[in-house]
Design an enzyme around this catalytic site. Sequence first.
Site, short mmCIF file in Angstrom:
data_model
loop_
_atom_site.label_atom_id
_atom_site.label_comp_id
_atom_site.label_asym_id
_atom_site.label_seq_id
_atom_site.Cartn_x
_atom_site.Cartn_y
_atom_site.Cartn_z
N ARG A 90 88.09 -62.21 -53.23
CA ARG A 90 86.69 -62.64 -53.29
C ARG A 90 86.57 -64.12 -52.94
O ARG A 90 85.63 -64.53 -52.24
CB ARG A 90 86.13 -62.38 -54.68
CG ARG A 90 84.69 -62.87 -54.85
CD ARG A 90 84.16 -62.59 -56.24
NE ARG A 90 82.78 -63.06 -56.36
CZ ARG A 90 82.03 -62.88 -57.44
NH1 ARG A 90 82.52 -62.24 -58.49
NH2 ARG A 90 80.80 -63.32 -57.47
N ASN A 144 81.02 -52.76 -55.11
CA ASN A 144 80.33 -53.34 -53.96
C ASN A 144 81.20 -53.29 -52.71
O ASN A 144 82.43 -53.29 -52.80
CB ASN A 144 79.96 -54.80 -54.27
CG ASN A 144 78.75 -54.90 -55.16
OD1 ASN A 144 77.78 -54.20 -54.97
ND2 ASN A 144 78.82 -55.80 -56.14
N CYS A 164 73.38 -50.02 -59.06
CA CYS A 164 73.34 -51.48 -59.05
C CYS A 164 72.49 -51.93 -60.24
O CYS A 164 71.59 -51.21 -60.68
CB CYS A 164 72.73 -51.98 -57.74
SG CYS A 164 72.64 -53.78 -57.59
N HIS A 194 71.11 -54.50 -52.46
CA HIS A 194 71.09 -55.95 -52.28
C HIS A 194 70.16 -56.39 -51.15
O HIS A 194 70.33 -57.47 -50.58
CB HIS A 194 72.51 -56.51 -52.07
CG HIS A 194 73.35 -56.43 -53.30
ND1 HIS A 194 74.62 -56.94 -53.37
CD2 HIS A 194 73.11 -55.91 -54.52
CE1 HIS A 194 75.13 -56.74 -54.57
NE2 HIS A 194 74.22 -56.10 -55.28
N TYR A 244 68.97 -61.60 -53.71
CA TYR A 244 69.82 -61.55 -52.53
C TYR A 244 69.04 -61.87 -51.25
O TYR A 244 69.63 -62.23 -50.24
CB TYR A 244 70.48 -60.18 -52.40
CG TYR A 244 71.61 -59.98 -53.36
CD1 TYR A 244 72.90 -60.43 -53.07
CD2 TYR A 244 71.41 -59.36 -54.60
CE1 TYR A 244 73.95 -60.27 -53.97
CE2 TYR A 244 72.44 -59.19 -55.50
CZ TYR A 244 73.71 -59.65 -55.18
OH TYR A 244 74.73 -59.49 -56.07
#
Length: 421
Positions: A90, A144, A164, A194, A244
């Site tokens: 990440r 995700n 989500c 998102h 987002y």
Amino acid sequence: MKLTVVGGGSTYTPELVDGFARLRDTLPVGELVLMDPAQDRLDLVGGLARRIFARQGHPGRITTTTDLDRAVDGADAVLLQLRVGGQAAREQDETWPLECGCVGQETTGAGGLAKALRTVPVVLDIAERVRRTNPQAWIIDFTNPVGIVTRALLQAGHKAVGLCNVAIGLQRKFAALLGVEPPEVHLDHMGLNHLTWETGVRLGGPEGEDVLPKLLTDHGDTIAADLRLPRALLDRLGVVPSYYLRYYYAHDEVVRELGTKPSRAAEVAAMERQLLTMYADPSLDEKPALLAKRGGAYYSEAAVDLAAALLGDGGTPYQVVNTYNRGTLPFLPDDAVIEVQAAVGAQGASPLPAPSVDPLCAGLMANVTAYEDLALQAALHGGRTRVFRALLSHPLIGQYEYAEALTDRLIAHNREHLAWA
């Protein structure tokens, strides 16, 4: 009832376990299996999970295992919350895109594509093992990028629904602002994972009074501050975008910000170290307050509600989920995965009819849907050209020089996770 959590060693897991304990009347779990390849984390998280159940008087049994086949055998539902490559991957997703002047984020843009390429093959392997041991089991995906992962699962014929926590978080915020209980608030939630907008906020259900205009008038400043977007923009849109959307509506501003502070991955990694130290304390028998800063707020409540509805034991009749479009939004393909209010039951999720969509939203949704299709092809079949095409199609990238440079960086940073590289 047996439920399995793949990625059970996650620091998220006590949030989920707390929900199972508190909401046991909604979802009576007899056995909760936490599966994770990291035995050390599993020992810490599993110990705390058992203490949470004991403190709240839950009669269910919690077991832990590193054996995936054993974990999913006989499960009624399998929840996926894994992170291939961990926080180290990440960290890369959030940094190398910035070298090209693009947003570095783990679920959208170039970083989101990298995560999809690492994740889709692993999730499909897990799903095949579930199908072999119990083809009737539901797969609930919280991993995700949820939209792409859920689409991969559905296209492979699995019984899957994506989940989500953005919608339930907004429901809770709006309820607090309106001074009502959260179940009274029904969101007209529309978009892709998102990439969503609240086009209505109704009291009492899908046919209830729409109080969104009043909400924006009375509390627009608070909502805008939470989203880190100008109040004037919300007034002109007349809807509430998810946070987002800031990556799209304020891209250059976000890139500048991200270049001046530690990555979110670094913050989370430090938080996880603290949490795991806490979990090791044998006197801790509840989720610590620090966990609220980790992310995933209200995930447990959404997961319990969804699992209860799918397994036929309860849950609210309408829930925001990720599932096939099937004509709900006529400007998108039927096999696009959308995130909308749906009627959820033992047969799965059926999206509620959607009103006409503002071209401002529809155009962006169509663009990102095309990207997700290309991203899934790259995840399934590999190849530099497929990666390049997916990056070029993304509205946060869109220039061939950026796409070329990002393709090189993506492959270089993820080679160990890409069988074809």
